[in-house]
Design a protein around this motif. Sequence first.
Motif, mmCIF file in Angstrom:
data_model
loop_
_atom_site.group_PDB
_atom_site.id
_atom_site.type_symbol
_atom_site.label_atom_id
_atom_site.label_comp_id
_atom_site.label_asym_id
_atom_site.label_seq_id
_atom_site.Cartn_x
_atom_site.Cartn_y
_atom_site.Cartn_z
ATOM 1 N N GLU A 3 0.363 1.629 -1.037
ATOM 2 C CA GLU A 3 0.220 2.857 -0.105
ATOM 3 C C GLU A 3 -0.721 3.816 -0.982
ATOM 4 O O GLU A 3 -0.961 3.698 -2.433
ATOM 5 C CB GLU A 3 1.464 3.727 -0.264
ATOM 6 N N TYR A 4 -1.453 4.504 -0.258
ATOM 7 C CA TYR A 4 -2.625 5.510 -0.596
ATOM 8 C C TYR A 4 -2.473 6.691 -0.174
ATOM 9 O O TYR A 4 -2.266 6.964 1.016
ATOM 10 C CB TYR A 4 -4.067 4.884 -0.286
ATOM 11 N N ARG A 5 -2.805 7.598 -0.930
ATOM 12 C CA ARG A 5 -3.212 9.058 -0.591
ATOM 13 C C ARG A 5 -4.802 8.942 -0.176
ATOM 14 O O ARG A 5 -5.297 7.987 -0.244
ATOM 15 C CB ARG A 5 -3.016 9.925 -1.768
ATOM 16 N N ILE A 6 -5.110 9.810 0.601
ATOM 17 C CA ILE A 6 -6.283 9.814 1.090
ATOM 18 C C ILE A 6 -7.507 9.610 0.071
ATOM 19 O O ILE A 6 -8.267 8.867 0.448
ATOM 20 C CB ILE A 6 -6.548 10.996 2.071
ATOM 21 N N ASN A 7 -7.349 10.351 -1.040
ATOM 22 C CA ASN A 7 -8.402 10.291 -2.098
ATOM 23 C C ASN A 7 -8.277 8.730 -2.692
ATOM 24 O O ASN A 7 -9.617 8.189 -2.974
ATOM 25 C CB ASN A 7 -8.280 11.139 -3.215
ATOM 26 N N ASP A 8 -7.189 8.138 -2.913
ATOM 27 C CA ASP A 8 -7.344 6.773 -3.223
ATOM 28 C C ASP A 8 -7.636 5.807 -2.160
ATOM 29 O O ASP A 8 -8.248 4.783 -2.635
ATOM 30 C CB ASP A 8 -5.721 6.628 -3.476
ATOM 31 N N ALA A 38 2.827 14.981 2.833
ATOM 32 C CA ALA A 38 1.875 14.214 2.291
ATOM 33 C C ALA A 38 1.633 13.012 3.380
ATOM 34 O O ALA A 38 2.498 12.611 4.029
ATOM 35 C CB ALA A 38 2.036 13.620 0.922
ATOM 36 N N TRP A 40 0.438 9.121 3.784
ATOM 37 C CA TRP A 40 0.425 8.037 3.161
ATOM 38 C C TRP A 40 -0.245 6.900 3.979
ATOM 39 O O TRP A 40 -0.027 6.667 5.128
ATOM 40 C CB TRP A 40 1.829 7.735 2.703
ATOM 41 N N TYR A 41 -1.416 6.196 3.297
ATOM 42 C CA TYR A 41 -1.945 5.178 4.165
ATOM 43 C C TYR A 41 -1.736 3.878 3.408
ATOM 44 O O TYR A 41 -1.157 3.818 2.207
ATOM 45 C CB TYR A 41 -3.419 5.246 4.150
#
Length: 275
Positions: A3-8, A38, A40-41
């Motif tokens: 899973e990623y935050r948008i910056n990650d 938040a 999550w991607y």
Amino acid sequence: MAEYRINDLAEASGVSVRNIRVYQDRGLLPPPTIRGRAGWYSDQHLVRLNLISRMLERGYTFATISELLHAAHHGMRVEQILRGSPKGGRFRNFKRAATITIAELKKTLNASDRSIALSQKLGLLAKDGTHYAIRNPELLEGAEVLVKAGVDLEFLLDRWVRVQDDLEDVAKSFVSIITDTYFDENLPDLGEQGVSKMADLIQTVRPMAHEIVETTFRRALDEQISQAIGRAATYFDAATGDEEPDSTTPDSAGDQPGAGYETTNIGTLNTETGR
């Protein structure tokens, strides 16, 4: 699954945060899962971003990418994409700008706060500052036609919600074709190869399920339309059947000799005496 935050996600994909948001606004990238405050991607977002980047490098436009991704999602073939000629509507022009104002929504669709909220829930619109991004201009154009014809927008959207719930059950039943076979007591020992095979089989079900649903729905819709037109024709026939017959019809009783009416036998008439 990662899973990623948008910056990650931007760092992993090499796509800027700004462009990720642009892809979302244009409907090329699904929105993130919201948990708390938040977004999550997932790995699927990363795969989609890499695919979009490669297609842009090859010179594809956003519109073409959108069509191809939509087709791939539904298991469509190239000839199905090219079957219809492109149409340019007013809301498709909004698609290029990606947004529409609340004033325009209320003017063209008589939209209320509830109908706008339902449109967001259904993915037709997405909040973008003080504006709304248009996710599906074709549906918005169809809704405008129905509203102008007297159909209440909230009624239409409520029916859409109902259909969406029904289709979730349909989708679950198709996926269960595979899960009912593999999700048993042996699932913990399935192994990576077995899981991969199961995932491939589920993807095989996708175009088959889409074709079954499309074909079945088309046939059912045609039948319902025929029945509706038939009922309307019945009411029309009943209304016109109550009208009085035309009294000037040659076969009517008014054109027959009445009682005591004396007729002339033309064959015995004496032309000299007139008798």
